[in-house]
Design a protein around this motif. Structure first.
Motif, PDB file in Angstrom:
ATOM      1  N   MET A 286       0.686  -1.375  -0.210  1.00 31.41           N
ATOM      2  CA  MET A 286      -0.037   0.050   0.005  1.00 31.41           C
ATOM      3  C   MET A 286       0.886   1.192  -0.018  1.00 31.41           C
ATOM      4  N   ASP A 287       1.879   1.347   0.951  1.00 30.41           N
ATOM      5  CA  ASP A 287       2.590   2.525   1.041  1.00 30.41           C
ATOM      6  C   ASP A 287       3.645   2.651  -0.068  1.00 30.41           C
ATOM      7  N   TYR A 288       3.765   1.604  -0.758  1.00 29.50           N
ATOM      8  CA  TYR A 288       4.756   1.706  -2.139  1.00 29.50           C
ATOM      9  C   TYR A 288       3.727   2.293  -3.245  1.00 29.50           C
ATOM     10  N   PHE A 289       2.897   1.908  -3.254  1.00 32.78           N
ATOM     11  CA  PHE A 289       1.903   2.496  -4.187  1.00 32.78           C
ATOM     12  C   PHE A 289       1.681   3.839  -4.090  1.00 32.78           C
ATOM     13  N   VAL A 290       1.479   4.372  -3.211  1.00 33.82           N
ATOM     14  CA  VAL A 290       0.998   5.930  -3.047  1.00 33.82           C
ATOM     15  C   VAL A 290       2.441   6.616  -2.970  1.00 33.82           C
ATOM     16  N   ALA A 320      -7.253   2.785  -0.702  1.00 32.77           N
ATOM     17  CA  ALA A 320      -7.527   3.131  -1.897  1.00 32.77           C
ATOM     18  C   ALA A 320      -8.504   4.343  -1.939  1.00 32.77           C
ATOM     19  N   GLN A 321      -9.474   4.212  -0.936  1.00 30.04           N
ATOM     20  CA  GLN A 321     -10.503   5.463  -0.720  1.00 30.04           C
ATOM     21  C   GLN A 321      -9.764   6.457  -0.129  1.00 30.04           C
ATOM     22  N   ALA A 322      -8.872   6.320   0.637  1.00 32.45           N
ATOM     23  CA  ALA A 322      -8.186   7.482   1.354  1.00 32.45           C
ATOM     24  C   ALA A 322      -7.292   8.143   0.460  1.00 32.45           C
ATOM     25  N   VAL A 323      -6.648   7.273  -0.460  1.00 31.73           N
ATOM     26  CA  VAL A 323      -5.956   7.950  -1.722  1.00 31.73           C
ATOM     27  C   VAL A 323      -6.789   8.588  -2.659  1.00 31.73           C
ATOM     28  N   ASN A 327      -6.160  12.893  -2.605  1.00 30.82           N
ATOM     29  CA  ASN A 327      -5.205  13.008  -3.687  1.00 30.82           C
ATOM     30  C   ASN A 327      -3.749  12.723  -3.624  1.00 30.82           C
ATOM     31  N   TYR A 328      -3.831  11.384  -3.088  1.00 34.45           N
ATOM     32  CA  TYR A 328      -2.322  10.638  -2.606  1.00 34.45           C
ATOM     33  C   TYR A 328      -1.862  11.382  -1.473  1.00 34.45           C
ATOM     34  N   PHE A 329      -2.667  11.634  -0.608  1.00 33.99           N
ATOM     35  CA  PHE A 329      -2.161  12.396   0.677  1.00 33.99           C
ATOM     36  C   PHE A 329      -1.516  13.698   0.251  1.00 33.99           C
ATOM     37  N   ARG A 330      -1.933  14.367  -0.611  1.00 38.51           N
ATOM     38  CA  ARG A 330      -1.328  15.884  -0.973  1.00 38.51           C
ATOM     39  C   ARG A 330      -2.241  16.776  -0.497  1.00 38.51           C
ATOM     40  N   PHE A 331      -3.444  16.440  -0.084  1.00 37.32           N
ATOM     41  CA  PHE A 331      -4.410  17.296   0.535  1.00 37.32           C
ATOM     42  C   PHE A 331      -4.848  18.582  -0.102  1.00 37.32           C
TER      43      PHE A 331
END
Length: 444
Positions: A286-290, A320-323, A327-331
């Protein structure tokens, strides 16, 4: 129940048209088998009966007698054309004794349009003829002539398995429109992936190899972390057991990097993708993907794994929902990073950015509790304190599946669940590609 009698032209000691290294009997059989597989694997309430499934001779009388006694709803005969090398294009036929206002003619118009829409051939028109299979079949019937084997350009297309898949898809699209066929939700399909490649040529070689082993496949493009990959798909099935059977066939053919890409539903293939279920991706995946998109993203995979397991939820899909929400934790939306609100809980606009949580761990816990509220009416498990401020405001049990969140979690959001599942598929693809790269390095 829609009953299709599917008739690959010629066969056995009758090769049909020949030219440019091709025999009509082989091309028509391959296209027909692909039509059958698409219908059986992607649609509800379908029965397909074929005049032949191997290279055998079947008389014209046998074909129509079988279709008539079976009470088929439609007779579809697959052919290729031949002439002097200069003729090219697509045409189809219905029985010459029918009027242009007949139901058969209406079906022909639909089929003609849908097939031409994908087959990249010149339109030679809708035609009528006194062919046996059209005259003697008691149900509406169509005979399609899918290009000229004797034309070099048409033959080059027909020799390509990905192109034959296009022809099959065009016929299926026509059947779907003409007979109002109902598709299985794409979120319930199990796809057998027989390799992913950065070079199209490598994917083409894999398709050709599978074709030589009698396994139909085609190439689909997918984008992972901004890179284009050519994915070889050897089937899509509504039942996991069928996908596993095809996977075994592919691996027996020597393709050991094949895998199943799909979503969990019930065996009917109509349930969609449940919010409850077993996780497949690890925290590292998961962390690798984001981080392939946002190198500064927080490492939250461990929390989604732990809370997902505790509540019995698909924590990897929740990731994936959080992503999607952040927006990929760019908020880049109304919620800021300091809120630790990875699910956008309570956020309705610039004047109301929603809930805030003291730590990233609490933000993930609130997310999973909010999903739990939607997915079931059962009381919340007691190990962790309730910190989701909107838990009691949710209509409990109103969204057992990710697609059910449409119009609930996000408004109007008519594709909200599908977008989450699409992101999750990208995550799975990225993890598979990462594994393949590691294996390739080991081999070197």
């Amino acid at each position: 129940m829609f009953k299709l009698y599917l008739d690959p032209g010629h066969g056995g000691n009758d090769p049909g048209a020949t030219g440019n290294g091709l025999k009509e009997k082989n091309v028509t059989l391959d296209i027909a088998l692909r039509i059958r597989d698409i219908l059986n694997n992607e649609y509800h309430n379908i029965e397909v009966n074929m005049s032949r499934t191997t290279d055998t001779f079947v008389s014209l009388d046998q074909r129509t007698n079988e279709a008539n006694s079976w009470n088929a709803d439609y007779f579809l005969s697959i052919h290729c054309n031949a002439f002097n090398g200069s003729a090219y294009g697509y045409e189809d036929y219905i029985y010459s004794g029918l009027s242009e206002t007949s139901q058969t003619a209406h079906y022909q118009t639909i089929m003609h349009h849908e097939i031409l829409d994908v087959n990249e051939l010149t339109d030679r028109g809708k035609k009528q003829a006194n062919f046996h299979v059209l005259r003697e079949s008691v149900m509406p019937a169509l005979l399609s002539e899918n290009g000229f084997i004797t034309n070099a350009d048409n033959a080059a297309k027909l020799a390509n398995s990905s192109y034959r898949q296009k022809i099959a898809r065009g016929h299926v699209n026509g059947l779907e429109r003409a007979f109002n066929l109902q598709k299985v939700s794409s979120a319930t399909l199990y796809k057998v992936i027989a390799g992913s490649f950065k070079k199209r040529q490598n994917a083409d070689e894999r398709v050709t190899y599978l074709d030589s082993k009698g396994i139909p496949s085609f190439i689909s493009e997918t984008t992972v972390s901004g890179d284009t990959w050519y994915r070889v798909q050897a089937g899509a099935f509504s039942k996991r057991s069928n996908a596993e059977q095809r996977l075994t066939e592919v691996k027996n053919a020597g393709i050991q990097d094949a895998y199943i890409l799909g979503y969990q539903g019930d065996e009917s293939g109509v349930s969609g993708y449940s919010i409850f279920g077993t996780m497949f991706l690890s925290p590292e995946q998961m962390d690798y993907f984001v981080r392939t998109v946002n190198p500064d993203a927080p490492t939250l995979g461990t929390y989604y794994l732990a809370f997902g397991r505790y509540y019995g939820l698909r924590g990897d899909v929740a990731f994936a929902q959080a992503v999607h929400e952040t927006n990929y934790f760019r908020f880049t939306g109304v919620v800021n990073e300091e809120q630790n609100n990875f699910a956008g809980i309570g956020a309705t606009g610039p004047d109301n950015p929603g809930a805030s949580f003291d730590t990233p761990r609490e933000g993930v816990l609130a997310h999973m509790q909010h999903l739990y509220a939607y997915a079931t009416k059962k009381p919340l498990l007691e190990k962790y304190q309730l910190i989701d401020p909107r838990f009691e405001l949710v209509q409990r049990g109103s969204a057992e599946k990710w697609e059910d969140l449409n119009g609930k979690w996000a408004v109007p959001g008519d594709q909200y669940g599908q977008m989450i599942l699409g992101l999750y598929e990208d995550m799975v693809n990225a993890s598979i590609i990462q594994l393949q790269n590691v294996l390739n390095q080991i081999k070197v």
